[in-house]
Scaffold this active site. Structure first.
Site, PDB file in Angstrom:
ATOM      1  N   ASP A   1      10.514 -14.348  30.314  1.00 42.49           N
ATOM      2  CA  ASP A   1       9.957 -13.291  29.477  1.00 42.49           C
ATOM      3  C   ASP A   1       8.834 -13.877  28.615  1.00 42.49           C
ATOM      4  O   ASP A   1       7.948 -14.541  29.143  1.00 42.49           O
ATOM      5  CB  ASP A   1      11.077 -12.643  28.642  1.00 42.49           C
TER       6      ASP A   1
ATOM      7  N   TYR B   1       5.007  -8.342  20.340  1.00 39.94           N
ATOM      8  CA  TYR B   1       4.214  -7.506  21.243  1.00 39.94           C
ATOM      9  C   TYR B   1       2.896  -7.086  20.581  1.00 39.94           C
ATOM     10  O   TYR B   1       1.840  -7.072  21.226  1.00 39.94           O
ATOM     11  CB  TYR B   1       5.015  -6.266  21.653  1.00 39.94           C
TER      12      TYR B   1
ATOM     13  N   HIS C   1      16.770 -10.440  34.835  1.00 38.89           N
ATOM     14  CA  HIS C   1      15.796 -10.904  33.854  1.00 38.89           C
ATOM     15  C   HIS C   1      16.326 -12.040  32.977  1.00 38.89           C
ATOM     16  O   HIS C   1      15.537 -12.797  32.425  1.00 38.89           O
ATOM     17  CB  HIS C   1      15.397  -9.707  32.972  1.00 38.89           C
TER      18      HIS C   1
END
Length: 381
Positions: free
Chosen positions: A179, A305, A360
């Site tokens: 990630d 983000y 993930h």
């Protein structure tokens, strides 16, 4: 003091845990369309059962003891507090290896692999496979606590990680990332390729394209599948990239809101066939959620983000091929896969391993598979 490294142990005050249980007991639950399940987000029936367990049965003190089994430390890097695990191998020739997590995660994701990586002979492996492991909490995540200034994008984190490894005496090391950890590790390889012995990734930077722009039929099909996934999964990215502060009020005030925000992603992104607890236990899920709750980092973790968007890092690949030898572990339920051909135009791919299962959170879901691939990659460098 700047540069000082101090030992750390996880301990949450009783008053914080008492407040948590009171908030769980007085939750104001939303309505849900009957029979909608997980279609529109976190399922109410599942979440109520999880919250009941969290309130009445979950043992946070046991979770603390598990975390405190491993040596942990605090330091200051570029003005930010950083928490990290640093576990030295009993084998003197061990290789230094940095593990970097992503969102919504912490280094707890790596607890199952620390033992096999640092002391392989205790797990049926060879002494020559041993690693000294460093696993930090990203700034704004978990015990690194919330960031206090803007600008903590992946490039800045990469420079801080390079400083951390130098401070620990590791001038040259390998790095594994998943990630955001993949983005940060890639930025380290771009910033200081001479210091990276190898780069091991579970997720490639999203949006890789061939240099000539031409896709094979198989790549075109894969790209269409990725776009369909983005259409249903990208809402959290848009929110945290643009208005993360608005979301942070709900996450800071409601533990059930924090649990829903994380559990829904865990279920969507793991290789679990819709049954999250077939790969992660309630205790594992709630240890992660409680860490975000107790540290107040639900909102600050999402700021990454926003910072990446402002710095134009993470959403699109940067120019220039990564020359550091790179391995990719292809877990079948990983997000947004690409082909080896395309990846090789952007990275010096020396190992490409399709995994039998996993999603993930590879180290969390399938630690044995990840450890085996890391060992094989590092042995071949």
């Amino acid at each position: 003091m700047y540069g000082e490294i101090t030992p750390f142990e996880v301990h949450v005050e009783d008053s914080v845990l008492d407040d948590l249980r009171q908030r769980l007991a007085s939750t104001r639950w939303p309505d849900q369309i009957p029979g909608s399940g997980w279609e529109r987000g976190a399922d109410g029936d599942y979440l109520r059962a999880l919250v009941d367990y969290w309130r009445d049965d979950f043992d946070w003190r046991a979770a603390e003891r598990v975390q405190n089994t491993w040596p942990q430390f605090l330091t200051t890097l570029d003005g930010a507090r950083v928490h990290f695990f640093h576990v030295r191998s009993p084998h003197p020739e061990a290789r230094p290896l940095m593990l970097t997590h992503g969102w919504p995660s912490t280094p707890l994701e790596f607890l199952k692999v620390i033992g096999p990586l640092t002391d392989p002979t205790a797990y049926g492996g060879r002494a020559e496979d041993a690693c000294h492991v460093v696993a930090p909490s990203l700034p704004g995540f978990g015990w690194s606590l919330p960031t206090t200034e803007s600008g903590w994008h992946p490039g800045r984190i990469a420079r801080a990680w390079l400083e951390l490894m130098a401070r620990l005496g590791y001038e040259r090391f390998a790095a594994h990332g998943t990630d955001w950890g993949s983005v940060v590790s890639t930025e380290m390889a771009r910033e200081a390729p001479e210091r990276l012995a190898g780069l091991h990734l579970a997720l490639l930077v999203s949006g890789l394209r061939p240099r000539d722009g031409v896709l094979t039929p198989e790549e075109e099909h894969q790209q269409q599948a990725n776009e369909a996934l983005r259409a249903s999964e990208l809402g959290y990215v848009m929110l945290q990239s643009t208005k993360p502060q608005t979301l942070s009020y709900a996450l800071a005030d409601s533990p059930v809101g924090q649990a829903a925000w994380i559990a829904e992603k865990l279920r969507s992104w793991t290789d679990c066939d819709g049954d999250l607890e077939s790969v992660l236990t309630k205790d594992e899920i709630l240890t992660s959620v409680t860490t975000f709750w107790a540290t107040g980092t639900g909102g600050s973790s999402g700021r990454l983000y926003h910072e990446a968007r402002l710095a134009a890092l993470g959403s699109t690949p940067r120019q220039g091929r990564i020359g550091v030898p790179t391995a990719v572990a292809l877990f079948p339920r990983e997000l947004y896969p690409t082909s080896r051909r395309i990846a090789s135009e952007h990275y010096n791919i020396v190992r490409w391993t399709p995994m039998a299962r996993g999603g993930h959170f590879g180290a969390w879901e399938q630690p044995e598979l990840l450890v085996a691939d890391l060992r094989a990659f590092l042995a071949g460098l």
